[in-house]
Design a protein around this motif. Structure first.
Motif, mmCIF file in Angstrom:
data_model
loop_
_atom_site.group_PDB
_atom_site.id
_atom_site.type_symbol
_atom_site.label_atom_id
_atom_site.label_comp_id
_atom_site.label_asym_id
_atom_site.label_seq_id
_atom_site.Cartn_x
_atom_site.Cartn_y
_atom_site.Cartn_z
ATOM 1 N N GLU A 52 0.830 -1.205 0.000
ATOM 2 C CA GLU A 52 0.000 0.000 0.000
ATOM 3 C C GLU A 52 0.867 1.260 0.000
ATOM 4 O OE1 GLU A 52 -3.924 -1.683 2.429
ATOM 5 O OE2 GLU A 52 -2.174 -0.908 3.520
ATOM 6 N N ALA A 53 1.949 1.232 0.785
ATOM 7 C CA ALA A 53 2.841 2.389 0.848
ATOM 8 C C ALA A 53 3.510 2.641 -0.501
ATOM 9 C CB ALA A 53 3.893 2.185 1.929
ATOM 10 N N ALA A 54 3.908 1.565 -1.172
ATOM 11 C CA ALA A 54 4.583 1.708 -2.461
ATOM 12 C C ALA A 54 3.650 2.247 -3.533
ATOM 13 C CB ALA A 54 5.156 0.362 -2.897
ATOM 14 N N ALA A 55 2.349 2.044 -3.359
ATOM 15 C CA ALA A 55 1.371 2.484 -4.367
ATOM 16 C C ALA A 55 0.903 3.916 -4.162
ATOM 17 C CB ALA A 55 0.169 1.543 -4.358
ATOM 18 N N LEU A 56 1.348 4.576 -3.097
ATOM 19 C CA LEU A 56 0.896 5.943 -2.833
ATOM 20 C C LEU A 56 1.402 6.903 -3.911
ATOM 21 C CD1 LEU A 56 1.491 6.214 1.031
ATOM 22 C CD2 LEU A 56 -0.728 6.110 -0.140
ATOM 23 N N PRO A 57 0.566 7.855 -4.325
ATOM 24 C CA PRO A 57 1.060 8.906 -5.236
ATOM 25 C C PRO A 57 2.038 9.801 -4.494
ATOM 26 C CG PRO A 57 -1.120 9.474 -4.428
ATOM 27 C CD PRO A 57 -0.835 8.080 -3.913
ATOM 28 N N THR A 58 2.832 10.552 -5.217
ATOM 29 C CA THR A 58 3.809 11.429 -4.578
ATOM 30 C C THR A 58 3.575 12.874 -4.969
ATOM 31 O OG1 THR A 58 5.481 11.341 -6.337
ATOM 32 C CG2 THR A 58 5.510 9.556 -4.710
ATOM 33 N N LEU A 59 3.962 13.756 -4.072
ATOM 34 C CA LEU A 59 3.862 15.186 -4.356
ATOM 35 C C LEU A 59 4.774 15.569 -5.512
ATOM 36 C CD1 LEU A 59 3.932 16.502 -0.678
ATOM 37 C CD2 LEU A 59 1.953 16.485 -2.186
ATOM 38 N N GLY A 60 5.962 14.969 -5.543
ATOM 39 C CA GLY A 60 6.921 15.323 -6.576
ATOM 40 C C GLY A 60 6.419 15.060 -7.982
ATOM 41 N N GLU A 61 5.722 13.943 -8.171
ATOM 42 C CA GLU A 61 5.262 13.615 -9.521
ATOM 43 C C GLU A 61 4.091 14.497 -9.953
ATOM 44 O OE1 GLU A 61 3.648 9.610 -9.856
ATOM 45 O OE2 GLU A 61 2.964 9.707 -7.776
ATOM 46 N N HIS A 62 3.460 15.179 -9.003
ATOM 47 C CA HIS A 62 2.336 16.052 -9.328
ATOM 48 C C HIS A 62 2.689 17.529 -9.160
ATOM 49 C CE1 HIS A 62 -0.611 12.896 -9.934
ATOM 50 N NE2 HIS A 62 -0.171 12.293 -8.854
ATOM 51 N N LEU A 63 3.982 17.849 -9.201
ATOM 52 C CA LEU A 63 4.403 19.234 -8.998
ATOM 53 C C LEU A 63 3.771 20.205 -9.995
ATOM 54 C CD1 LEU A 63 6.085 21.253 -7.426
ATOM 55 C CD2 LEU A 63 8.057 20.644 -8.846
ATOM 56 N N PRO A 64 3.670 19.880 -11.296
ATOM 57 C CA PRO A 64 3.004 20.826 -12.221
ATOM 58 C C PRO A 64 1.564 21.129 -11.821
ATOM 59 C CG PRO A 64 4.267 19.211 -13.454
ATOM 60 C CD PRO A 64 4.255 18.743 -12.030
ATOM 61 N N LEU A 65 0.824 20.105 -11.385
ATOM 62 C CA LEU A 65 -0.551 20.322 -10.929
ATOM 63 C C LEU A 65 -0.572 21.228 -9.698
ATOM 64 C CD1 LEU A 65 -3.623 19.703 -10.637
ATOM 65 C CD2 LEU A 65 -2.951 17.639 -9.369
ATOM 66 N N ILE A 66 0.317 20.956 -8.741
ATOM 67 C CA ILE A 66 0.371 21.750 -7.516
ATOM 68 C C ILE A 66 0.646 23.213 -7.834
ATOM 69 C CG2 ILE A 66 1.669 22.117 -5.371
ATOM 70 C CD1 ILE A 66 2.140 19.067 -5.308
ATOM 71 N N LYS A 67 1.614 23.453 -8.699
ATOM 72 C CA LYS A 67 1.955 24.832 -9.063
ATOM 73 C C LYS A 67 0.773 25.529 -9.740
ATOM 74 C CE LYS A 67 6.969 24.413 -9.670
ATOM 75 N NZ LYS A 67 8.078 24.524 -10.654
ATOM 76 N N ASP A 68 0.165 24.848 -10.693
ATOM 77 C CA ASP A 68 -0.917 25.473 -11.449
ATOM 78 C C ASP A 68 -2.110 25.790 -10.562
ATOM 79 O OD1 ASP A 68 -1.815 26.312 -14.125
ATOM 80 O OD2 ASP A 68 -3.377 24.806 -13.815
ATOM 81 N N TRP A 69 -2.426 24.887 -9.629
ATOM 82 C CA TRP A 69 -3.568 25.109 -8.741
ATOM 83 C C TRP A 69 -3.291 26.260 -7.780
ATOM 84 C CZ3 TRP A 69 -8.523 24.136 -8.587
ATOM 85 C CH2 TRP A 69 -9.217 24.303 -7.389
ATOM 86 N N LEU A 70 -2.110 26.269 -7.172
ATOM 87 C CA LEU A 70 -1.791 27.294 -6.188
ATOM 88 C C LEU A 70 -1.621 28.672 -6.827
ATOM 89 C CD1 LEU A 70 0.761 25.375 -3.907
ATOM 90 C CD2 LEU A 70 -1.697 25.693 -3.555
ATOM 91 N N ARG A 71 -1.168 28.705 -8.061
ATOM 92 C CA ARG A 71 -0.963 29.992 -8.746
ATOM 93 C C ARG A 71 -2.264 30.762 -8.890
ATOM 94 N NH1 ARG A 71 -0.721 31.792 -14.362
ATOM 95 N NH2 ARG A 71 -1.495 29.755 -15.027
#
Length: 320
Positions: A52-71
């Protein structure tokens, strides 16, 4: 309230992070946790299986989404690509609550044992030899800069080991930083190094002793740490069972150790929140990073991203 656990590698900071998160969650408090350690073990410590831990998504792989949303529609930030890990919020930016529903939380966080958990991500084969781990935690720093939490809401982060956290401005993003210290000279040495670095930035630091076995251990910690020693945890069959994959409810933790967790919570609850200082330090580290490497990479002066009339916090959120 934003809380970090730091300490020497092997001191038990991941264990303390998971125990505190489980304690808060078990008491009915909402908890958002982030694993920002290079060794990503927080999910398993909370009770997830290795798979289960290995299947978790990561913040790093979604950095473009994070930037675009927060902007959001902040006119000072021309594109998501122009954002760096230290970009502070301004008018038009999206400030987020830690337990709201939004695309970032949907993509990057999962419920683990009643805790909303996000992980920064481990090194990949492509990273080895060419990237430092702080390239992974940048997404977490950016998120914390835009995160508006309130009393009774807890954001808990398991940080990198030792004084490595000082390689970015992430160490200033917390209301209280708890340094986990074993009764050894090496662990005390990490405390002294951390305390020296933290002093110049007004970091609220408290020490939690761990792996204490007897009165001699307590005496050693008191002699070495003085008033910075907040409380301590002793050896725990509860923790050993969890490390063998047999998780127990937090109420099964030994009474003395439960009392230590209660002391940690009361310390967090009593910490004053200064949004102006929080934002001022974010801007300071953004300008440092801009001068050091950000301007060259972005091809623009990133100081222009700073909104001098903006301070985050509940009033700014209400006006968004």
């Amino acid at each position: 309230m934003k809380v970090a656990f730091v300490g020497k590698g092997g001191s038990g900071k991941t264990t303390l992070t998971s125990l505190f998160a489980a304690y808060l969650s078990g008491s009915g408090h909402p908890v958002l946790a982030i694993d920002a350690d290079i060794n990503q073990h927080l999910a398993v410590a909370l009770g997830a299986s290795t798979e289960e831990a290995a299947a978790l998504p990561t913040l790093g792989e979604h950095l473009p989404l994070i930037k675009d949303w927060l902007r959001g529609d902040n006119p000072r930030i021309t594109s998501a690509e122009a954002m760096i890990k230290t970009t502070p919020p301004g008018r038009g930016s999206r400030l987020v609550r830690p337990f709201e529903d939004n695309p970032v939380f949907a993509a990057c966080f999962r419920d683990v044992a009643g805790v909303r958990l996000g992980v920064t991500g481990q090194f990949t084969e492509d990273d080895l030899g060419v990237a430092c781990y702080h390239s992974k935690v940048g997404a977490a720093e950016l998120l914390l800069n835009h995160l508006v939490d309130d009393a009774g809401e807890y954001v808990v982060m398991d940080m990198t080991a030792g004084a490595d956290a000082f390689a970015s401005g992430l160490f200033t993003r917390f209301d209280v930083t708890f340094l986990v210290c074993e009764p050894t000279l090496r662990s005390v040495g990490v405390y002294r190094q951390y305390a020296e670095y933290a002093r110049d930035f007004g970091v609220r630091l408290a020490v939690v002793g761990n792996k204490v076995t007897d009165d001699e251990d307590v005496e050693f910690l008191r002699d070495q740490l003085g008033s910075d020693l907040l409380c301590w945890l002793s050896g725990s069959s509860h923790v050993r069972a969890a490390e063998r994959g047999r998780a127990r409810p937090i109420t099964a933790l030994e009474p003395h150790n439960l009392d230590a967790l209660a002391t940690i919570q009361s310390t967090v609850d009593a910490a004053p929140r200064d949004w102006a200082k929080f934002h001022r330090q974010a801007v300071e580290f953004h300008l440092r990073n801009a001068r050091s490497w950000g301007n060259e990479r972005a091809g623009v002066d990133l100081a222009e991203q700073v909104d001098p009339e903006f301070v985050p916090g509940p009033p700014a959120l209400a006006g968004a």
